[in-house]
Design a protein around this motif. Structure first.
Motif, PDB file in Angstrom:
ATOM      1  N   VAL A  40       0.859  -1.196   0.000  1.00  0.00           N
ATOM      2  CA  VAL A  40       0.000   0.000   0.000  1.00  0.00           C
ATOM      3  C   VAL A  40       0.884   1.231   0.000  1.00  0.00           C
ATOM      4  O   VAL A  40       2.008   1.213   0.525  1.00  0.00           O
ATOM      5  CB  VAL A  40      -0.953   0.011   1.225  1.00  0.00           C
ATOM      6  CG1 VAL A  40      -0.178   0.120   2.523  1.00  0.00           C
ATOM      7  CG2 VAL A  40      -2.004   1.101   1.116  1.00  0.00           C
ATOM      8  N   SER A  41       0.373   2.291  -0.575  1.00  0.00           N
ATOM      9  CA  SER A  41       1.080   3.580  -0.590  1.00  0.00           C
ATOM     10  C   SER A  41       0.119   4.698  -0.161  1.00  0.00           C
ATOM     11  O   SER A  41      -1.047   4.723  -0.587  1.00  0.00           O
ATOM     12  CB  SER A  41       1.626   3.881  -1.987  1.00  0.00           C
ATOM     13  OG  SER A  41       2.617   2.958  -2.367  1.00  0.00           O
ATOM     14  N   TYR A  42       0.652   5.593   0.655  1.00  0.00           N
ATOM     15  CA  TYR A  42      -0.138   6.736   1.144  1.00  0.00           C
ATOM     16  C   TYR A  42       0.508   8.038   0.690  1.00  0.00           C
ATOM     17  O   TYR A  42       1.719   8.230   0.844  1.00  0.00           O
ATOM     18  CB  TYR A  42      -0.202   6.726   2.677  1.00  0.00           C
ATOM     19  CG  TYR A  42      -1.047   5.618   3.273  1.00  0.00           C
ATOM     20  CD1 TYR A  42      -2.404   5.825   3.495  1.00  0.00           C
ATOM     21  CD2 TYR A  42      -0.479   4.399   3.622  1.00  0.00           C
ATOM     22  CE1 TYR A  42      -3.182   4.828   4.063  1.00  0.00           C
ATOM     23  CE2 TYR A  42      -1.246   3.398   4.181  1.00  0.00           C
ATOM     24  CZ  TYR A  42      -2.608   3.625   4.399  1.00  0.00           C
ATOM     25  OH  TYR A  42      -3.378   2.622   4.956  1.00  0.00           O
ATOM     26  N   ARG A  43      -0.294   8.922   0.119  1.00  0.00           N
ATOM     27  CA  ARG A  43       0.155  10.275  -0.180  1.00  0.00           C
ATOM     28  C   ARG A  43      -0.268  11.156   1.001  1.00  0.00           C
ATOM     29  O   ARG A  43      -1.420  11.540   1.142  1.00  0.00           O
ATOM     30  CB  ARG A  43      -0.494  10.776  -1.452  1.00  0.00           C
ATOM     31  CG  ARG A  43      -0.161  12.223  -1.809  1.00  0.00           C
ATOM     32  CD  ARG A  43       1.303  12.402  -2.141  1.00  0.00           C
ATOM     33  NE  ARG A  43       1.680  11.616  -3.336  1.00  0.00           N
ATOM     34  CZ  ARG A  43       2.916  11.613  -3.827  1.00  0.00           C
ATOM     35  NH1 ARG A  43       3.890  12.319  -3.226  1.00  0.00           N
ATOM     36  NH2 ARG A  43       3.204  10.871  -4.896  1.00  0.00           N
ATOM     37  N   VAL A  44       0.701  11.434   1.857  1.00  0.00           N
ATOM     38  CA  VAL A  44       0.432  12.190   3.095  1.00  0.00           C
ATOM     39  C   VAL A  44       0.685  13.675   2.852  1.00  0.00           C
ATOM     40  O   VAL A  44       1.757  14.058   2.362  1.00  0.00           O
ATOM     41  CB  VAL A  44       1.313  11.675   4.253  1.00  0.00           C
ATOM     42  CG1 VAL A  44       1.074  12.511   5.502  1.00  0.00           C
ATOM     43  CG2 VAL A  44       1.012  10.201   4.521  1.00  0.00           C
ATOM     44  N   SER A  45      -0.304  14.497   3.205  1.00  0.00           N
ATOM     45  CA  SER A  45      -0.190  15.961   3.091  1.00  0.00           C
ATOM     46  C   SER A  45      -0.372  16.569   4.476  1.00  0.00           C
ATOM     47  O   SER A  45      -1.414  16.357   5.127  1.00  0.00           O
ATOM     48  CB  SER A  45      -1.244  16.521   2.139  1.00  0.00           C
ATOM     49  OG  SER A  45      -1.090  16.001   0.829  1.00  0.00           O
ATOM     50  N   VAL A  46       0.634  17.263   4.922  1.00  0.00           N
ATOM     51  CA  VAL A  46       0.575  17.937   6.224  1.00  0.00           C
ATOM     52  C   VAL A  46       0.172  19.388   5.985  1.00  0.00           C
ATOM     53  O   VAL A  46       0.883  20.134   5.286  1.00  0.00           O
ATOM     54  CB  VAL A  46       1.932  17.859   6.952  1.00  0.00           C
ATOM     55  CG1 VAL A  46       1.822  18.514   8.329  1.00  0.00           C
ATOM     56  CG2 VAL A  46       2.394  16.416   7.066  1.00  0.00           C
ATOM     57  N   ILE A  47      -0.942  19.815   6.543  1.00  0.00           N
ATOM     58  CA  ILE A  47      -1.474  21.164   6.300  1.00  0.00           C
ATOM     59  C   ILE A  47      -1.867  21.815   7.620  1.00  0.00           C
ATOM     60  O   ILE A  47      -2.091  21.138   8.632  1.00  0.00           O
ATOM     61  CB  ILE A  47      -2.685  21.131   5.347  1.00  0.00           C
ATOM     62  CG1 ILE A  47      -3.797  20.263   5.932  1.00  0.00           C
ATOM     63  CG2 ILE A  47      -2.275  20.641   3.972  1.00  0.00           C
ATOM     64  CD1 ILE A  47      -5.058  20.240   5.085  1.00  0.00           C
ATOM     65  N   ASP A  48      -1.963  23.140   7.571  1.00  0.00           N
ATOM     66  CA  ASP A  48      -2.362  23.897   8.758  1.00  0.00           C
ATOM     67  C   ASP A  48      -3.882  23.905   8.898  1.00  0.00           C
ATOM     68  O   ASP A  48      -4.630  23.660   7.937  1.00  0.00           O
ATOM     69  CB  ASP A  48      -1.865  25.344   8.666  1.00  0.00           C
ATOM     70  CG  ASP A  48      -0.352  25.437   8.707  1.00  0.00           C
ATOM     71  OD1 ASP A  48       0.269  24.571   9.353  1.00  0.00           O
ATOM     72  OD2 ASP A  48       0.205  26.359   8.079  1.00  0.00           O
ATOM     73  N   SER A  49      -4.345  24.212  10.103  1.00  0.00           N
ATOM     74  CA  SER A  49      -5.784  24.350  10.322  1.00  0.00           C
ATOM     75  C   SER A  49      -6.298  25.610   9.628  1.00  0.00           C
ATOM     76  O   SER A  49      -5.537  26.552   9.374  1.00  0.00           O
ATOM     77  CB  SER A  49      -6.078  24.415  11.826  1.00  0.00           C
ATOM     78  OG  SER A  49      -5.406  25.522  12.415  1.00  0.00           O
TER      79      SER A  49
END
Length: 319
Positions: free
Chosen positions: A114-123
């Motif tokens: 499995v592969s995850y495209r992780v995006s870290v974003i602000d509130s």
């Protein structure tokens, strides 16, 4: 045994083709943790299972024989690996951690599970709901307002106790406008957070209604007050007019008396008499009776006469 290896190979190939390696998008708020599962409970036999990032760095490696978990030094204090479900949890995610994370097994073959495209974003930031105008039309309250957040904006109005829901989107941010019988609601959201601003319609319309009633009450008191002030000003002007007229009349009469006195002065100058010609003055022209002097029989007279008598006696003797 050869048959088992063949079946295992076919199973791994099948699972690879059926989407175990499909990319899944995941959003995480800055500073939060992200949990990544392998998305299947039926795993083929393997020697190693590894979680890797898009830089080909092995975040953590698990050996099925030794049951040993070995994390990468840079992730040592941030990684949690479950040796039963083989899931991965990364803590305190920062924007630099955004990227692709892949679970891979190694054995007779190498397979990406499995592969995850992780995006870290602000509130998201809080939206702003602004009332542009509001008024009454009959029994209905009408409100024009603007819902704004970031680069998104919605202009709308509240009429007949309702408004039309609206939605605008920009990349991962969404702005939604909605109304109820009590509130106008402006909602700003992204995949990891949401925030809203709202206005109480009843309070806004009641305030406007009270303001209208106050204006009507002030108008009902204003016109009588203005009339009273106008009447007072008119009365004052009439009073000043008659007062001025009376003063002018007295001034004319004063000038007449002054003329009479001036005429009398001219008469006295002609007659050579400086005395005022009055009734008393006329009566004063009669001669007063002459009163004969009385004989002075006082002590003063006697004393006064003695020197004279002595002088007379001395004169007689000298003769």
């Amino acid at each position: 045994m050869a048959l088992n290896h063949i079946l295992r190979f076919l199973l791994c190939l099948l699972t690879f083709k059926t989407g175990f390696s499909a990319e899944i998008s995941v959003f995480v708020q800055t500073g939060d943790s992200v949990h990544l599962d392998i998305q299947t409970q039926q795993l083929p036999e393997f020697d190693l299972i590894s979680w890797m990032n898009d830089k080909s760095e092995v975040i953590v490696r698990y050996n099925s024989d030794s049951k040993r978990v070995k994390p990468l030094d840079s992730y040592k204090d941030r990684v949690v690996f479950n040796d039963v479900t083989f899931s991965l949890t990364l803590k305190n995610m920062q924007k630099t951690d955004s990227g692709l994370y892949t679970a891979r097994i190694s054995g007779s073959i190498i397979t990406d599970l499995v592969s995850y495209r992780v995006s870290v974003i602000d509130s998201v930031e809080a939206p702003v709901l602004t009332v542009n105008s509001n008024w009454f039309s009959g029994n209905f309250c009408t409100v024009n307002f603007t819902c704004r957040a970031h680069e998104l904006m919605i202009n709308s109005s509240y009429q007949n106790n309702r408004c039309s829901p609206q939605e605008v989107t920009s990349q991962i941010n969404t702005l939604i406008l909605d109304c109820s019988k009590e509130y106008i609601i402006c909602n700003h959201s992204n995949p990891v957070s949401w925030n809203e601003d709202k206005i109480n319609i009843k309070e806004l319309c009641i305030y406007k209604e009270n303001e209208l009633n106050i204006d009507q009450t002030l108008s009902s008191f204003l016109w009588p007050f203005v009339g009273s002030v106008a009447l007072c000003i008119l009365s004052l002007l009439v009073f000043l007019y008659f007062k001025y007229k009376k003063g002018a009349q007295e001034e004319v009469e004063g000038n007449t008396v002054y003329a009479q006195v001036e005429a009398e002065d001219q008469t006295r100058e002609k007659t050579g008499n400086d005395r005022p010609i009055t009734v008393y003055w006329t009566l004063g022209q009669h001669k007063k009776p002459t009163i004969p002097p009385e004989t002075d029989h006082t002590v003063y007279s006697e004393v006064y006469k003695q020197p004279n008598e002595k002088l007379s006696a001395i004169s007689a003797d000298a003769s």
